[in-house]
Design a protein around this motif. Structure first.
Motif, PDB file in Angstrom:
ATOM      1  N   SER A  94       0.821  -1.194   0.000  1.00 58.45           N
ATOM      2  CA  SER A  94       0.000   0.000   0.000  1.00 58.45           C
ATOM      3  C   SER A  94       0.862   1.253   0.000  1.00 58.45           C
ATOM      4  CB  SER A  94      -0.881  -0.022   1.258  1.00 58.45           C
ATOM      5  OG  SER A  94      -1.381   1.239   1.547  1.00 58.45           O
ATOM      6  N   ALA A  95       0.449   2.259  -0.749  1.00 59.07           N
ATOM      7  CA  ALA A  95       1.158   3.541  -0.764  1.00 59.07           C
ATOM      8  C   ALA A  95       1.001   4.256   0.585  1.00 59.07           C
ATOM      9  CB  ALA A  95       0.636   4.425  -1.890  1.00 59.07           C
ATOM     10  N   SER A  96       0.057   3.822   1.406  1.00 53.37           N
ATOM     11  CA  SER A  96      -0.180   4.423   2.720  1.00 53.37           C
ATOM     12  C   SER A  96       0.735   3.867   3.796  1.00 53.37           C
ATOM     13  CB  SER A  96      -1.631   4.174   3.153  1.00 53.37           C
ATOM     14  OG  SER A  96      -2.516   4.628   2.171  1.00 53.37           O
ATOM     15  N   LEU A  97       1.473   2.843   3.460  1.00 51.54           N
ATOM     16  CA  LEU A  97       2.345   2.172   4.428  1.00 51.54           C
ATOM     17  C   LEU A  97       3.544   3.063   4.738  1.00 51.54           C
ATOM     18  CD1 LEU A  97       2.328  -0.636   5.765  1.00 51.54           C
ATOM     19  CD2 LEU A  97       3.726  -1.433   3.879  1.00 51.54           C
ATOM     20  N   GLY A  98       3.747   3.381   6.018  1.00 51.00           N
ATOM     21  CA  GLY A  98       4.837   4.270   6.400  1.00 51.00           C
ATOM     22  C   GLY A  98       6.179   3.577   6.491  1.00 51.00           C
ATOM     23  N   SER A  99       6.197   2.400   7.088  1.00 51.54           N
ATOM     24  CA  SER A  99       7.454   1.654   7.215  1.00 51.54           C
ATOM     25  C   SER A  99       7.144   0.167   7.248  1.00 51.54           C
ATOM     26  CB  SER A  99       8.216   2.072   8.477  1.00 51.54           C
ATOM     27  OG  SER A  99       7.485   1.720   9.630  1.00 51.54           O
ATOM     28  N   LEU A 100       8.194  -0.614   7.057  1.00 55.14           N
ATOM     29  CA  LEU A 100       8.036  -2.056   6.971  1.00 55.14           C
ATOM     30  C   LEU A 100       9.303  -2.726   7.466  1.00 55.14           C
ATOM     31  CD1 LEU A 100       5.985  -4.133   5.709  1.00 55.14           C
ATOM     32  CD2 LEU A 100       7.425  -4.095   3.696  1.00 55.14           C
ATOM     33  N   SER A 101       9.141  -3.743   8.287  1.00 54.88           N
ATOM     34  CA  SER A 101      10.276  -4.513   8.786  1.00 54.88           C
ATOM     35  C   SER A 101      10.621  -5.601   7.780  1.00 54.88           C
ATOM     36  CB  SER A 101       9.905  -5.148  10.123  1.00 54.88           C
ATOM     37  OG  SER A 101      10.822  -6.147  10.478  1.00 54.88           O
ATOM     38  N   THR A 142       9.667 -10.068  -6.359  1.00 57.69           N
ATOM     39  CA  THR A 142       9.446  -8.634  -6.525  1.00 57.69           C
ATOM     40  C   THR A 142       8.589  -8.057  -5.408  1.00 57.69           C
ATOM     41  OG1 THR A 142       9.405  -9.029  -8.915  1.00 57.69           O
ATOM     42  CG2 THR A 142       8.715  -6.856  -8.169  1.00 57.69           C
ATOM     43  N   ILE A 143       9.050  -6.913  -4.898  1.00 53.98           N
ATOM     44  CA  ILE A 143       8.276  -6.131  -3.942  1.00 53.98           C
ATOM     45  C   ILE A 143       8.065  -4.759  -4.571  1.00 53.98           C
ATOM     46  CG2 ILE A 143       8.200  -5.078  -1.648  1.00 53.98           C
ATOM     47  CD1 ILE A 143      10.235  -7.250  -0.758  1.00 53.98           C
ATOM     48  N   PHE A 144       6.815  -4.361  -4.734  1.00 53.06           N
ATOM     49  CA  PHE A 144       6.479  -3.028  -5.215  1.00 53.06           C
ATOM     50  C   PHE A 144       6.098  -2.199  -3.997  1.00 53.06           C
ATOM     51  CE2 PHE A 144       5.536  -5.580  -8.976  1.00 53.06           C
ATOM     52  CZ  PHE A 144       6.083  -4.809  -9.991  1.00 53.06           C
ATOM     53  N   MET A 145       6.692  -1.013  -3.846  1.00 55.99           N
ATOM     54  CA  MET A 145       6.342  -0.149  -2.719  1.00 55.99           C
ATOM     55  C   MET A 145       6.472   1.313  -3.113  1.00 55.99           C
ATOM     56  SD  MET A 145       9.624  -0.402  -0.151  1.00 55.99           S
ATOM     57  CE  MET A 145       9.498  -2.164  -0.017  1.00 55.99           C
ATOM     58  N   HIS A 146       5.701   2.149  -2.430  1.00 58.76           N
ATOM     59  CA  HIS A 146       5.780   3.579  -2.667  1.00 58.76           C
ATOM     60  C   HIS A 146       7.148   4.074  -2.216  1.00 58.76           C
ATOM     61  CE1 HIS A 146       4.843   7.863  -2.357  1.00 58.76           C
ATOM     62  NE2 HIS A 146       3.966   7.594  -3.307  1.00 58.76           N
ATOM     63  N   GLN A 175       9.429   3.439   4.344  1.00 53.70           N
ATOM     64  CA  GLN A 175      10.727   3.128   4.931  1.00 53.70           C
ATOM     65  C   GLN A 175      10.879   1.611   5.005  1.00 53.70           C
ATOM     66  OE1 GLN A 175      13.002   5.588   5.759  1.00 53.70           O
ATOM     67  NE2 GLN A 175      11.464   6.812   4.714  1.00 53.70           N
ATOM     68  N   PHE A 176      11.967   1.098   4.436  1.00 51.68           N
ATOM     69  CA  PHE A 176      12.175  -0.347   4.401  1.00 51.68           C
ATOM     70  C   PHE A 176      13.664  -0.642   4.314  1.00 51.68           C
ATOM     71  CE2 PHE A 176      12.377  -4.340   1.781  1.00 51.68           C
ATOM     72  CZ  PHE A 176      11.869  -5.190   2.744  1.00 51.68           C
ATOM     73  N   ASP A 177      14.142  -1.499   5.194  1.00 48.59           N
ATOM     74  CA  ASP A 177      15.535  -1.922   5.175  1.00 48.59           C
ATOM     75  C   ASP A 177      15.586  -3.283   4.484  1.00 48.59           C
ATOM     76  OD1 ASP A 177      18.166  -2.577   5.564  1.00 48.59           O
ATOM     77  OD2 ASP A 177      18.008  -2.780   7.740  1.00 48.59           O
ATOM     78  N   ALA A 178      16.098  -3.291   3.271  1.00 48.41           N
ATOM     79  CA  ALA A 178      16.108  -4.504   2.457  1.00 48.41           C
ATOM     80  C   ALA A 178      17.385  -5.312   2.602  1.00 48.41           C
ATOM     81  CB  ALA A 178      15.897  -4.137   1.000  1.00 48.41           C
ATOM     82  N   THR A 179      18.251  -4.950   3.531  1.00 45.11           N
ATOM     83  CA  THR A 179      19.551  -5.619   3.621  1.00 45.11           C
ATOM     84  C   THR A 179      19.445  -7.101   3.952  1.00 45.11           C
ATOM     85  OG1 THR A 179      19.786  -4.864   5.911  1.00 45.11           O
ATOM     86  CG2 THR A 179      20.847  -3.531   4.201  1.00 45.11           C
ATOM     87  N   SER A 180      18.371  -7.517   4.597  1.00 43.79           N
ATOM     88  CA  SER A 180      18.243  -8.934   4.945  1.00 43.79           C
ATOM     89  C   SER A 180      17.660  -9.778   3.806  1.00 43.79           C
ATOM     90  CB  SER A 180      17.389  -9.109   6.205  1.00 43.79           C
ATOM     91  OG  SER A 180      16.063  -8.727   5.938  1.00 43.79           O
ATOM     92  N   LEU A 181      17.206  -9.112   2.743  1.00 42.51           N
ATOM     93  CA  LEU A 181      16.656  -9.841   1.595  1.00 42.51           C
ATOM     94  C   LEU A 181      17.760 -10.178   0.610  1.00 42.51           C
ATOM     95  CD1 LEU A 181      13.431  -7.788   0.852  1.00 42.51           C
ATOM     96  CD2 LEU A 181      13.566 -10.022   1.911  1.00 42.51           C
ATOM     97  N   PRO A 182      17.651 -11.308  -0.069  1.00 40.76           N
ATOM     98  CA  PRO A 182      18.646 -11.637  -1.095  1.00 40.76           C
ATOM     99  C   PRO A 182      18.666 -10.574  -2.187  1.00 40.76           C
ATOM    100  CG  PRO A 182      17.150 -13.493  -0.708  1.00 40.76           C
ATOM    101  CD  PRO A 182      16.612 -12.333   0.056  1.00 40.76           C
ATOM    102  N   ALA A 183      19.824 -10.369  -2.791  1.00 43.99           N
ATOM    103  CA  ALA A 183      19.966  -9.383  -3.871  1.00 43.99           C
ATOM    104  C   ALA A 183      19.099  -9.747  -5.072  1.00 43.99           C
ATOM    105  CB  ALA A 183      21.426  -9.267  -4.280  1.00 43.99           C
ATOM    106  N   SER A 184      18.691 -11.000  -5.174  1.00 42.80           N
ATOM    107  CA  SER A 184      17.861 -11.436  -6.299  1.00 42.80           C
ATOM    108  C   SER A 184      16.426 -10.905  -6.211  1.00 42.80           C
ATOM    109  CB  SER A 184      17.834 -12.960  -6.372  1.00 42.80           C
ATOM    110  OG  SER A 184      17.280 -13.496  -5.180  1.00 42.80           O
ATOM    111  N   VAL A 185      16.016 -10.389  -5.046  1.00 46.29           N
ATOM    112  CA  VAL A 185      14.668  -9.841  -4.895  1.00 46.29           C
ATOM    113  C   VAL A 185      14.666  -8.412  -5.438  1.00 46.29           C
ATOM    114  CG1 VAL A 185      12.837  -9.184  -3.277  1.00 46.29           C
ATOM    115  CG2 VAL A 185      14.160 -11.266  -2.867  1.00 46.29           C
ATOM    116  N   SER A 186      13.817  -8.171  -6.427  1.00 47.15           N
ATOM    117  CA  SER A 186      13.679  -6.833  -6.994  1.00 47.15           C
ATOM    118  C   SER A 186      12.818  -5.993  -6.065  1.00 47.15           C
ATOM    119  CB  SER A 186      13.025  -6.897  -8.376  1.00 47.15           C
ATOM    120  OG  SER A 186      13.855  -7.577  -9.288  1.00 47.15           O
TER     121      SER A 186
END
Length: 181
Positions: A59-66, A78-82, A86-97
């Motif tokens: 959702s574009a209304s989402l402020g942050s995500l763990s 794939t993760i689509f986000m506005h 706020q999202f820290d993607a460091t724990s996700l594999p680099a293969s995730v778009s």
């Protein structure tokens, strides 16, 4: 829905504001989910162990995500986000778009993040077709899928970064106003 492995898809009503902790934990049949604009909070581990989850539109209304939201989502592509989420993607594999988008007041659709914009029927920005005059892609976007911007009739300018290695068939099909790439 925790442990409901037979759920292949979920349509979340626009009255839902929060997805609770472990709400879809173990829903191994879930492949794609789209959160309506009413969702402002997604608790940790909400989609934990959704082993076949390939894509999610937040959702574009989402402020942050763990990042723990997607723990053990081994098929995630794939993760689509506005862009403001706020999202820290460091724990996700680099293969995730991770595809971020934002439309400015002057009609510019700014798409940033990393990886591939996959071919799909609908994108989070599809509802803004008539308002988008320009599309600017940030470094890190490597591919644009089939028909990603097809039918954006007002689109006049596209700025592609040096990181683009592939444009899908018809990525900008039927963009009558398109004059410059």
């Amino acid at each position: 829905f925790m442990g409901c492995s037979g759920i292949g898809g979920v349509e979340i009503p626009d009255t839902v504001q929060r997805i609770g902790e472990q709400a879809f934990d173990g829903c191994t049949g879930l492949v794609h989910i789209e959160l309506p604009s009413s969702v402002t909070t997604v608790a940790p581990y909400a989609f934990k162990d959704c082993a076949n989850l390939k894509s999610i539109v937040l959702s574009a209304s989402l402020g942050s995500l763990s990042s723990s939201v997607f723990m053990v989502c081994s098929a995630l592509e794939t993760i689509f986000m506005h862009a403001d989420t706020q999202f820290d993607a460091t724990s996700l594999p680099a293969s995730v778009s991770i595809i971020r988008w934002k439309t400015t007041e002057d009609g510019t659709l700014v798409i940033s993040g990393r990886g591939v914009i996959p071919a799909k029927d609908e994108y989070p920005w599809s509802g803004e077709k008539d308002a988008v005059l320009r599309v600017e892609f940030g470094e890190g976007i490597t591919e644009i899928g089939e028909d990603a911007f097809a039918g954006f009739e007002s689109l006049a300018l596209v700025k592609l970064p040096g990181s683009i290695i592939k444009l899908g068939v018809g990525a900008f099909r039927d963009c009558a106003a398109l004059k410059k790439v």
